[in-house]
Design an enzyme around this catalytic site. Structure first.
Site, mmCIF file in Angstrom:
data_model
loop_
_atom_site.group_PDB
_atom_site.id
_atom_site.type_symbol
_atom_site.label_atom_id
_atom_site.label_comp_id
_atom_site.label_asym_id
_atom_site.label_seq_id
_atom_site.Cartn_x
_atom_site.Cartn_y
_atom_site.Cartn_z
ATOM 1 N N ARG A 8 -69.649 45.521 -42.322
ATOM 2 C CA ARG A 8 -68.993 45.207 -43.929
ATOM 3 C C ARG A 8 -68.207 47.091 -43.754
ATOM 4 O O ARG A 8 -67.610 46.908 -44.180
ATOM 5 C CB ARG A 8 -70.090 45.316 -45.082
ATOM 6 N N LYS A 57 -81.984 25.739 -46.628
ATOM 7 C CA LYS A 57 -82.111 25.430 -48.288
ATOM 8 C C LYS A 57 -80.830 24.697 -48.803
ATOM 9 O O LYS A 57 -80.068 24.901 -48.884
ATOM 10 C CB LYS A 57 -82.874 25.672 -49.044
ATOM 11 N N GLY A 79 -74.157 35.092 -44.300
ATOM 12 C CA GLY A 79 -74.668 36.111 -43.076
ATOM 13 C C GLY A 79 -74.609 35.655 -41.663
ATOM 14 O O GLY A 79 -74.468 36.380 -40.843
ATOM 15 N N GLY A 105 -72.714 34.474 -51.446
ATOM 16 C CA GLY A 105 -73.144 34.296 -52.259
ATOM 17 C C GLY A 105 -71.527 33.873 -53.412
ATOM 18 O O GLY A 105 -71.351 33.328 -53.627
HETATM 19 P P1 ADP Z 1 -76.421 31.375 -43.823
HETATM 20 O O1 ADP Z 1 -76.815 33.379 -43.766
HETATM 21 O O2 ADP Z 1 -75.341 31.586 -42.722
HETATM 22 O O3 ADP Z 1 -75.531 31.274 -44.760
HETATM 23 P P2 ADP Z 1 -78.990 30.258 -44.669
HETATM 24 O O4 ADP Z 1 -79.186 31.644 -45.197
HETATM 25 O O5 ADP Z 1 -78.873 29.583 -46.025
HETATM 26 O O6 ADP Z 1 -77.532 30.123 -43.904
HETATM 27 O O7 ADP Z 1 -79.699 29.569 -43.619
HETATM 28 C C1 ADP Z 1 -80.458 30.460 -42.611
HETATM 29 C C2 ADP Z 1 -81.131 30.384 -42.311
HETATM 30 O O8 ADP Z 1 -81.643 29.151 -41.779
HETATM 31 C C3 ADP Z 1 -81.557 30.851 -40.417
HETATM 32 O O9 ADP Z 1 -81.935 32.056 -40.606
HETATM 33 C C4 ADP Z 1 -81.980 29.590 -39.371
HETATM 34 O O10 ADP Z 1 -83.146 29.853 -38.922
HETATM 35 C C5 ADP Z 1 -82.460 28.776 -40.570
HETATM 36 N N1 ADP Z 1 -82.310 27.628 -40.449
HETATM 37 C C6 ADP Z 1 -81.438 26.081 -39.821
HETATM 38 N N2 ADP Z 1 -81.664 25.553 -39.082
HETATM 39 C C7 ADP Z 1 -83.624 24.882 -39.604
HETATM 40 C C8 ADP Z 1 -84.961 24.444 -39.524
HETATM 41 N N3 ADP Z 1 -84.113 23.224 -39.006
HETATM 42 N N4 ADP Z 1 -85.580 24.184 -39.744
HETATM 43 C C9 ADP Z 1 -85.875 25.514 -40.692
HETATM 44 N N5 ADP Z 1 -84.800 27.269 -40.618
HETATM 45 C C10 ADP Z 1 -84.017 26.427 -40.536
HETATM 46 MG MG MG Z 2 -78.582 33.220 -45.192
#
Ligand code: ADP
Ligand code: MG
Length: 392
Positions: A37, A197, A350, A373
């Site tokens: 950033r 999620k 992230g 977000g």
């Molecule tokens: P981003 O930051 O790219 O938007 P998220 O914050 O939604 O992504 O999710 C990232 C997290 O999801 C990672 O830390 C990863 O470990 C977790 N994750 C991905 N697949 C699984 C899974 N099958 N079970 C548990 N956690 C998971």
């Molecule tokens: Mg994230």
């Protein structure tokens, strides 16, 4: 949407500019742990420092709750910013300090964490007034905060007429790039969505269904979709209260002719931290005692094929627990397929951005969104309060 560019700022010679940046970087042991950033803020800062009399940068950091907390101080960022800029940065230990606009020429001022004052998150006009009073011009380059109606990005911005306020380079590039995904994206438009999620991503998922031809789902959220299709997912991370939402997404997609691809096979394990069993199984044969932690080789190939034919791609959320090398293959495969895609590619989020960076592929992505977000809210078609004020 037309945002005023830096070039539209009038009478910059002699100007005192308040620059709202997104310097919300991870800090540990008094050091900046990731300078993404900071790097992203440099083009606007350099441009302003060459032209204005005074430039004062401000930002929030972490989850400070309206009072000073040393753990959330921007002081370490001042040092990192000084070395990135190659100029002196003077740290001002309170964003309302009376000397917050007193700079020597060429010196950048960095104001302490805005969230040390409760007025910031409350979008308090009195706080905004006090913050902005010494500044003749205002620049917002904090795309990562654009979805929040906070004082430094809304009430403060609203004080400045056109000619005195502008979007910085980063803000402008984010809005332009994400705009290409919203306004008539070139087809086929393929979205890859994963991460932990569904619950944090339902609005953008629903909005994407109106624009994409194919939606590939992986990561933890795929488990809830597998449940919605009547499959068993063992001890995997699931959101039981989101199964109905997942069903609705599948039904909407079917009604709109959007192809939703769930992983055909998955990597399962007994424990994430200390795995003894790691196996690839078809998604309709997930053993009761194991957890899904990555997409399998067939699913990776399916992703690569869809991305190879795409003209527009949006990726958010890793395909598995990529923090463990043993469960990173699916995420790395998507990163590689994105890098190889000849279409316009965007990565947001992230962890997803971190994965692309770790794979060394960041330079081969069309646009890397710095605002998790905020980019999801933009894609969901929500009006971003800070962007709306700037465009005003
Ligand atoms: P981003 O930051 O790219 O938007 P998220 O914050 O939604 O992504 O999710 C990232 C997290 O999801 C990672 O830390 C990863 O470990 C977790 N994750 C991905 N697949 C699984 C899974 N099958 N079970 C548990 N956690 C998971
Ligand atoms: Mg994230």
């Amino acid at each position: 949407m037309s945002l005023p560019a830096l070039e539209e700022l009038e009478a910059l010679a002699g100007a005192r500019v308040l620059a709202r940046l997104d310097l919300n970087v991870p800090v540990g042991g008094g050091e900046v742990l990731d300078d993404t950033r900071i790097t992203a803020a440099l083009p606007s800062l350099r441009w302003l420092l060459e032209r204005a009399e005074v430039v004062a940068a401000c930002s929030h950091l972490g989850k400070a709750k309206g009072r000073p907390e040393p753990a959330f101080s921007l002081a370490p960022v001042a040092e990192a910013l000084a070395s990135a800029l190659g100029r002196p940065v003077r740290f001002v230990a309170d964003c309302l300090d009376p000397a917050r606009a007193d700079a020597a020429r060429g010196e950048l001022l960095l104001l302490e964490n805005l969230r040390f004052h409760a007025g910031e998150q409350a979008n308090d006009p009195g706080f905004a007034e006090r913050l902005a009073a010494p500044f003749s011009h205002y620049v917002n380059d904090a795309f990562g905060t654009a979805h929040r109606a906070h004082a430094s990005v809304v009430a403060a911005a609203a004080r400045y007429p056109r000619g005195r306020r502008a979007a910085g380079r980063l803000m402008a590039s984010e809005v332009a790039a994400l705009g290409r995904l919203v306004d008539a994206p070139e087809q086929p438009f393929v979205a890859v969505v994963g991460g932990a999620k569904i619950s944090t991503k339902t609005a953008p998922l629903a909005a994407l269904l109106g624009r994409v031809s194919t939606l590939l789902i992986g990561g933890g959220m795929a488990n809830t979709f597998l449940l919605a299709r009547g499959l068993e997912v063992g001890r995997s991370l699931v959101e039981a209260d989101m199964v109905d939402t997942a069903r609705e997404v599948l039904a909407t997609a079917a009604a709109r002719g959007v192809e939703v691809v769930l992983p055909a096979d998955v990597v399962v394990t007994d424990t994430i931290e200390d795995p003894h069993r790691v196996e690839v199984v078809p998604s309709d044969r997930i053993p009761a005692g194991l957890s899904v932690v990555d997409i399998g080789p067939r699913a990776r190939a399916r992703c690569a094929a869809a991305l190879g034919a795409a003209r527009t791609v949006f990726w958010n959320g890793p395909m598995g627990v990529f923090e463990s090398e043993a469960f990173a293959a699916g995420t790395l495969a998507v990163a590689a397929a994105l890098a190889a895609c000849p279409g316009f590619t965007v990565v947001g989020g992230g962890e997803s951005v971190m994965a692309v960076r770790q794979a060394g592929l960041i330079d081969r992505i069309g646009h890397v969104s710095t605002g998790g977000g905020a980019s999801l809210a933009f894609l969901a078609g929500e009006e971003l309060p800070a962007v709306a004020v700037l465009a005003g």
